[in-house]
Design a protein around this motif. Structure first.
Motif, PDB file in Angstrom:
ATOM      1  N   GLY A  88    -104.716  -1.247  24.359  1.00 37.76           N
ATOM      2  CA  GLY A  88    -105.474  -0.256  23.593  1.00 37.76           C
ATOM      3  C   GLY A  88    -104.573   0.726  22.886  1.00 37.76           C
ATOM      4  O   GLY A  88    -103.447   0.387  22.521  1.00 37.76           O
ATOM      5  N   GLU A  89    -105.062   1.949  22.711  1.00 36.16           N
ATOM      6  CA  GLU A  89    -104.386   2.934  21.884  1.00 36.16           C
ATOM      7  C   GLU A  89    -103.553   3.897  22.744  1.00 36.16           C
ATOM      8  O   GLU A  89    -104.112   4.733  23.464  1.00 36.16           O
ATOM      9  N   PRO A  90    -102.218   3.817  22.657  1.00 38.31           N
ATOM     10  CA  PRO A  90    -101.385   4.635  23.546  1.00 38.31           C
ATOM     11  C   PRO A  90    -101.565   6.147  23.358  1.00 38.31           C
ATOM     12  O   PRO A  90    -101.456   6.904  24.326  1.00 38.31           O
ATOM     13  N   THR A  91    -101.864   6.583  22.134  1.00 35.79           N
ATOM     14  CA  THR A  91    -101.941   8.039  21.909  1.00 35.79           C
ATOM     15  C   THR A  91    -103.197   8.658  22.512  1.00 35.79           C
ATOM     16  O   THR A  91    -103.349   9.884  22.513  1.00 35.79           O
ATOM     17  N   LEU A  92    -104.104   7.819  23.054  1.00 35.40           N
ATOM     18  CA  LEU A  92    -105.267   8.377  23.758  1.00 35.40           C
ATOM     19  C   LEU A  92    -104.845   8.987  25.097  1.00 35.40           C
ATOM     20  O   LEU A  92    -105.594   9.784  25.681  1.00 35.40           O
ATOM     21  N   HIS A  93    -103.684   8.608  25.590  1.00 39.86           N
ATOM     22  CA  HIS A  93    -103.236   9.135  26.888  1.00 39.86           C
ATOM     23  C   HIS A  93    -103.168  10.659  26.823  1.00 39.86           C
ATOM     24  O   HIS A  93    -102.568  11.222  25.895  1.00 39.86           O
ATOM     25  N   PRO A  94    -103.783  11.358  27.806  1.00 35.58           N
ATOM     26  CA  PRO A  94    -103.835  12.822  27.714  1.00 35.58           C
ATOM     27  C   PRO A  94    -102.457  13.478  27.776  1.00 35.58           C
ATOM     28  O   PRO A  94    -102.299  14.605  27.297  1.00 35.58           O
ATOM     29  N   HIS A  95    -101.461  12.774  28.333  1.00 32.20           N
ATOM     30  CA  HIS A  95    -100.108  13.345  28.410  1.00 32.20           C
ATOM     31  C   HIS A  95     -99.122  12.531  27.575  1.00 32.20           C
ATOM     32  O   HIS A  95     -97.964  12.373  27.942  1.00 32.20           O
ATOM     33  N   PHE A  96     -99.617  12.055  26.449  1.00 32.22           N
ATOM     34  CA  PHE A  96     -98.791  11.181  25.611  1.00 32.22           C
ATOM     35  C   PHE A  96     -97.470  11.855  25.228  1.00 32.22           C
ATOM     36  O   PHE A  96     -96.395  11.252  25.316  1.00 32.22           O
ATOM     37  N   GLU A  97     -97.524  13.104  24.820  1.00 26.87           N
ATOM     38  CA  GLU A  97     -96.299  13.784  24.372  1.00 26.87           C
ATOM     39  C   GLU A  97     -95.276  13.871  25.516  1.00 26.87           C
ATOM     40  O   GLU A  97     -94.084  13.621  25.320  1.00 26.87           O
ATOM     41  N   ALA A  98     -95.753  14.202  26.704  1.00 29.54           N
ATOM     42  CA  ALA A  98     -94.839  14.306  27.851  1.00 29.54           C
ATOM     43  C   ALA A  98     -94.259  12.935  28.204  1.00 29.54           C
ATOM     44  O   ALA A  98     -93.074  12.823  28.551  1.00 29.54           O
ATOM     45  N   VAL A  99     -95.077  11.893  28.096  1.00 29.80           N
ATOM     46  CA  VAL A  99     -94.585  10.541  28.384  1.00 29.80           C
ATOM     47  C   VAL A  99     -93.486  10.163  27.389  1.00 29.80           C
ATOM     48  O   VAL A  99     -92.448   9.587  27.756  1.00 29.80           O
ATOM     49  N   ILE A 100     -93.710  10.501  26.133  1.00 28.29           N
ATOM     50  CA  ILE A 100     -92.687  10.198  25.116  1.00 28.29           C
ATOM     51  C   ILE A 100     -91.412  10.982  25.406  1.00 28.29           C
ATOM     52  O   ILE A 100     -90.298  10.437  25.328  1.00 28.29           O
ATOM     53  N   ASP A 101     -91.547  12.241  25.769  1.00 24.38           N
ATOM     54  CA  ASP A 101     -90.351  13.028  26.087  1.00 24.38           C
ATOM     55  C   ASP A 101     -89.605  12.439  27.290  1.00 24.38           C
ATOM     56  O   ASP A 101     -88.374  12.353  27.278  1.00 24.38           O
ATOM     57  N   ASP A 102     -90.346  12.034  28.323  1.00 25.88           N
ATOM     58  CA  ASP A 102     -89.709  11.370  29.475  1.00 25.88           C
ATOM     59  C   ASP A 102     -88.938  10.131  29.016  1.00 25.88           C
ATOM     60  O   ASP A 102     -87.816   9.869  29.449  1.00 25.88           O
ATOM     61  N   THR A 103     -89.584   9.363  28.158  1.00 26.03           N
ATOM     62  CA  THR A 103     -88.992   8.092  27.707  1.00 26.03           C
ATOM     63  C   THR A 103     -87.729   8.332  26.886  1.00 26.03           C
ATOM     64  O   THR A 103     -86.719   7.642  27.061  1.00 26.03           O
ATOM     65  N   LEU A 104     -87.790   9.323  26.004  1.00 32.64           N
ATOM     66  CA  LEU A 104     -86.609   9.616  25.188  1.00 32.64           C
ATOM     67  C   LEU A 104     -85.460  10.094  26.077  1.00 32.64           C
ATOM     68  O   LEU A 104     -84.295   9.730  25.849  1.00 32.64           O
ATOM     69  N   ALA A 105     -85.790  10.887  27.102  1.00 34.07           N
ATOM     70  CA  ALA A 105     -84.746  11.371  28.013  1.00 34.07           C
ATOM     71  C   ALA A 105     -84.130  10.207  28.796  1.00 34.07           C
ATOM     72  O   ALA A 105     -82.906  10.125  28.952  1.00 34.07           O
ATOM     73  N   LEU A 106     -84.971   9.291  29.280  1.00 30.11           N
ATOM     74  CA  LEU A 106     -84.461   8.119  30.005  1.00 30.11           C
ATOM     75  C   LEU A 106     -83.606   7.253  29.088  1.00 30.11           C
ATOM     76  O   LEU A 106     -82.540   6.771  29.479  1.00 30.11           O
ATOM     77  N   ARG A 107     -84.104   7.053  27.885  1.00 29.13           N
ATOM     78  CA  ARG A 107     -83.349   6.253  26.914  1.00 29.13           C
ATOM     79  C   ARG A 107     -81.973   6.877  26.666  1.00 29.13           C
ATOM     80  O   ARG A 107     -80.940   6.206  26.717  1.00 29.13           O
ATOM     81  N   ASP A 108     -81.947   8.200  26.407  1.00 30.41           N
ATOM     82  CA  ASP A 108     -80.677   8.873  26.119  1.00 30.41           C
ATOM     83  C   ASP A 108     -79.714   8.738  27.291  1.00 30.41           C
ATOM     84  O   ASP A 108     -78.514   8.562  27.108  1.00 30.41           O
ATOM     85  N   ALA A 109     -80.254   8.825  28.504  1.00 32.13           N
ATOM     86  CA  ALA A 109     -79.394   8.799  29.694  1.00 32.13           C
ATOM     87  C   ALA A 109     -78.938   7.386  30.054  1.00 32.13           C
ATOM     88  O   ALA A 109     -77.807   7.194  30.506  1.00 32.13           O
ATOM     89  N   LEU A 110     -79.799   6.393  29.859  1.00 31.17           N
ATOM     90  CA  LEU A 110     -79.517   5.063  30.411  1.00 31.17           C
ATOM     91  C   LEU A 110     -79.130   4.012  29.371  1.00 31.17           C
ATOM     92  O   LEU A 110     -78.324   3.133  29.644  1.00 31.17           O
ATOM     93  N   CYS A 111     -79.748   4.060  28.207  1.00 34.93           N
ATOM     94  CA  CYS A 111     -79.473   3.012  27.209  1.00 34.93           C
ATOM     95  C   CYS A 111     -79.626   3.619  25.817  1.00 34.93           C
ATOM     96  O   CYS A 111     -80.590   3.335  25.101  1.00 34.93           O
ATOM     97  N   PRO A 112     -78.664   4.482  25.438  1.00 37.76           N
ATOM     98  CA  PRO A 112     -78.812   5.283  24.224  1.00 37.76           C
ATOM     99  C   PRO A 112     -78.951   4.479  22.930  1.00 37.76           C
ATOM    100  O   PRO A 112     -79.412   5.029  21.919  1.00 37.76           O
ATOM    101  N   ALA A 113     -78.574   3.192  22.961  1.00 37.58           N
ATOM    102  CA  ALA A 113     -78.695   2.409  21.725  1.00 37.58           C
ATOM    103  C   ALA A 113     -80.124   1.894  21.514  1.00 37.58           C
ATOM    104  O   ALA A 113     -80.461   1.422  20.423  1.00 37.58           O
ATOM    105  N   ALA A 114     -80.960   1.973  22.546  1.00 33.83           N
ATOM    106  CA  ALA A 114     -82.324   1.429  22.417  1.00 33.83           C
ATOM    107  C   ALA A 114     -83.169   2.328  21.518  1.00 33.83           C
ATOM    108  O   ALA A 114     -83.019   3.552  21.518  1.00 33.83           O
ATOM    109  N   ARG A 115     -84.062   1.721  20.773  1.00 32.53           N
ATOM    110  CA  ARG A 115     -84.965   2.472  19.906  1.00 32.53           C
ATOM    111  C   ARG A 115     -86.339   2.544  20.580  1.00 32.53           C
ATOM    112  O   ARG A 115     -86.732   1.621  21.280  1.00 32.53           O
ATOM    113  N   VAL A 116     -87.031   3.648  20.369  1.00 37.20           N
ATOM    114  CA  VAL A 116     -88.369   3.809  20.952  1.00 37.20           C
ATOM    115  C   VAL A 116     -89.407   3.636  19.844  1.00 37.20           C
ATOM    116  O   VAL A 116     -89.353   4.328  18.813  1.00 37.20           O
TER     117      VAL A 116
END
Ligand code: SF4
Length: 257
Positions: A88-116
């Motif tokens: 379905g539609e990911p942006t319906l998640h009530p904490h979508f912004e926080a989830v994206i921020d978590d993901t960007l932080a994990l990406r930066d820390a663990l696999c900085p070349a990956a794109r989100v």
């Protein structure tokens, strides 16, 4: 047969275009939940999945994503892209912004070349938190299948009767090019009524909106897998290429998936 994703994290799958792609499903793992009900949706109809309407909690998404990323990095195969899609539609998640921020932080820390990447139907762009989150990801991929409200109602079945293409276009313009426009072209019938967003009138009006939105790039595609409405036809690749060529003449890159 349409099918659902039964996990929060799915894949990874390797594709020629994206490389190694890890999927994140913020929607219920046992049902589809979307603000559209597209006649071509690979997850089936909303009504076919009356199960628990439970978004996957932010903490659980973060913990599972971290565990999978750590394992992939340790195995020497970090993902090239982390893609939010799923049931379905990911942006319906009530904490979508926080989830994206978590993901960007994990990406930066663990696999900085990956794109989100986020695949969205653009129905939640009226929410400032959603606009902010989409503005931060690498690939903000937004759907617009027709310039005409009547066609969107036939093709995408927006669940909100107030949906308009005009409001969507205005919101898209707010990204000032930092978005990828994605359009599904198809034709056929659904419930006995014809549907076709490839007519001259449709493509010309859609191109005018593409020119108005000026996205960073455009992706056009047609049916690939099973659809809930079985009487829909795939548009031949040459025809998609001809549409893509018209987009490129506007000075906007366009790929055919
Ligand atoms: S927007 Fe995507 S998930 Fe929602 S109904 Fe359409 S194809 Fe399915």
């Amino acid at each position: 047969m349409t099918s659902l994703f039964h996990d929060i994290i799915f894949g990874p799958v390797r594709s020629r275009r994206l490389g190694l792609s890890l999927g994140v499903n913020l929607l219920p793992v046992d049902s589809k939940l979307c603000s559209f009900d597209c006649i071509y949706c690979e997850c089936g109809w909303n009504a076919d999945h009356p199960g628990a309407r439970r978004f996957n909690p932010r903490e659980e998404v973060r913990a599972q994503l971290e565990a999978v990323l750590r394992r992939m990095v340790a195995e020497g195969t970090p993902p090239d892209v982390i893609t939010f899609a799923g049931n379905g539609e990911p942006t319906l998640h009530p904490h979508f912004e926080a989830v994206i921020d978590d993901t960007l932080a994990l990406r930066d820390a663990l696999c900085p070349a990956a794109r989100v990447s986020v695949l969205s139907n653009a129905t939640q762009l009226h929410r400032p938190d959603v606009r902010r989150a989409l503005g931060r990801v690498d690939n903000n991929i937004l759907k617009l299948d027709s310039a005409f409200d009547a066609t969107v109602r036939r093709l995408n079945l927006p669940q909100n009767p107030a949906y308009t293409v005009r409001a969507t276009v205005e919101a898209m313009k707010g990204f000032e090019g930092r978005m990828i426009l994605q359009t599904m072209f198809l034709r056929g019938t659904c419930d006995g009524a014809p549907v076709d967003n490839t007519t001259d009138e449709e493509v010309a009006a859609w191109l005018a909106l593409v020119d108005e939105i000026r996205p960073g790039s455009v992706m056009v595609y047609s049916l690939d897998r099973d659809t809930p409405c079985p009487t829909l036809g795939k548009v031949p690749r040459e025809e998609l290429e001809a549409i893509a060529a018209r987009v490129r003449r506007l000075g906007i890159p366009c790929s055919v998936a």
